[in-house]
Write a protein that holds these residues in place. Sequence first.
Motif, PDB file in Angstrom:
ATOM      1  N   GLU B  14      79.144  47.501  80.495  1.00 28.39           N
ATOM      2  CA  GLU B  14      78.735  48.800  81.005  1.00 28.39           C
ATOM      3  C   GLU B  14      77.732  49.481  80.049  1.00 28.39           C
ATOM      4  O   GLU B  14      76.759  50.102  80.474  1.00 28.39           O
ATOM      5  CB  GLU B  14      79.982  49.689  81.192  1.00 28.39           C
ATOM      6  CG  GLU B  14      79.720  51.029  81.866  1.00 28.39           C
ATOM      7  CD  GLU B  14      79.010  50.913  83.208  1.00 28.39           C
ATOM      8  OE1 GLU B  14      79.216  49.893  83.917  1.00 28.39           O
ATOM      9  OE2 GLU B  14      78.218  51.823  83.535  1.00 28.39           O
ATOM     10  N   ARG B  17      74.369  47.831  80.517  1.00 24.99           N
ATOM     11  CA  ARG B  17      73.780  48.208  81.815  1.00 24.99           C
ATOM     12  C   ARG B  17      73.229  49.643  81.756  1.00 24.99           C
ATOM     13  O   ARG B  17      72.117  49.920  82.176  1.00 24.99           O
ATOM     14  CB  ARG B  17      74.826  48.093  82.938  1.00 24.99           C
ATOM     15  CG  ARG B  17      74.766  46.749  83.669  1.00 24.99           C
ATOM     16  CD  ARG B  17      75.605  46.782  84.926  1.00 24.99           C
ATOM     17  NE  ARG B  17      77.018  47.074  84.675  1.00 24.99           N
ATOM     18  CZ  ARG B  17      77.896  46.141  84.299  1.00 24.99           C
ATOM     19  NH1 ARG B  17      77.527  44.884  84.134  1.00 24.99           N
ATOM     20  NH2 ARG B  17      79.152  46.465  84.081  1.00 24.99           N
ATOM     21  N   THR B  18      74.032  50.560  81.247  1.00 26.13           N
ATOM     22  CA  THR B  18      73.628  51.974  81.191  1.00 26.13           C
ATOM     23  C   THR B  18      72.358  52.154  80.360  1.00 26.13           C
ATOM     24  O   THR B  18      71.398  52.803  80.780  1.00 26.13           O
ATOM     25  CB  THR B  18      74.762  52.832  80.570  1.00 26.13           C
ATOM     26  OG1 THR B  18      75.969  52.543  81.256  1.00 26.13           O
ATOM     27  CG2 THR B  18      74.456  54.313  80.637  1.00 26.13           C
TER      28      THR B  18
END
Lengths: 134, 227
Positions: B14, B17-18
């Motif tokens: 995550e 991705r962020t």
Amino acid sequence: MHFSAAENPAEWTLVPKKVLIVDDSPAQVKLIQGLLEPEGYWPVGLSDPKRVEEAITVERPSLILLDVVMPGRNGFQVCRELKENVRFNAIPVILVTSKDTASDRYWGQQQGADGYVTKPFTREELLRAVRRFA
Amino acid sequence: MRSTSVLILTDDGEFARTLTACWQVERQLPGISVLTGDHWNNGAEVAPDLLVIGPLKEGALGETLRNLANSTAIILCAPAEAKELGLLRKRYPRLLHVPLREDWTQVVLLVAGESLRRTEALRLARLAEQRAAQNANQATLGRYMMEMKHNMNNAMTSLLGNAELLLLEPGELSAQSLAQIKTIHTMALRINEIMQRFSSIASEMREVETPSQAETIDDEATLFPRR
């Protein structure tokens, strides 16, 4: 060639015009002599630029071919001093030099030089310049 | 800033991705790679301009950074104890810790942007230094050529003149000798042409230098205005 100034034309003789070659390199003097002699000139060499005035007085040349880069006294100086001297300033001076930039040529003109030939020159280039004055 | 590279090292998908998504909306995007701690291999095969470290498996941080060069720029976004952080900062002077707070992506992008700009500026400075050294070498050669031109011209005068004299009065020279002298004369003329071209380039450069220098000075004034 030119005629000597005898009063009686019958006594006129062909006298080669004398050209004083001032260059610190004896090889260059010899070369220019070799190029001028077959054309009927009487070349006289001088390798010491400090003795130009003395040589002119003795030799009475019709034309001076003057190198620029010489030890002791450069061609620009010699030319300037000859042109400032009323005894010598009527003799045409051609600078024959390896200094080939436009500013060198301009500076030569400023010193009173009548012609400018850059080294290396061809035989034709040298003769063309010499024939303008002698 | 395409020529710079960023490596995101994290075991948290995550996080990667962020950060990547935020970077992609930026105007200047570096080359981004993402690696997990398992594929890191002690940093032996990578040399990014900037290393962004996200959350890793517990206790993996010290081990991960063990083989990394001291000069590497690092943004550490993983939680770390104060003692461990102190040690890391001592070892990596270019390490910066960004705690994972609400606005961490903005902070990382801001710091990363500055870091990459510095890297790029250093690269350009090194390149300029290399070019300046090359130019200095070439200038030395050019100056040498200019200084030698006088001697070269004098030598050429003898070469040309004596060849012409021999051609003018060949005497008992054989036809073959005459042909050879003709060749020497032709080649001497060609060298003369080359030297004249060199002279004209040199004088052209002198003429161009003045406006070029004036323009450079103008550029410097624009870049570094006097206050």
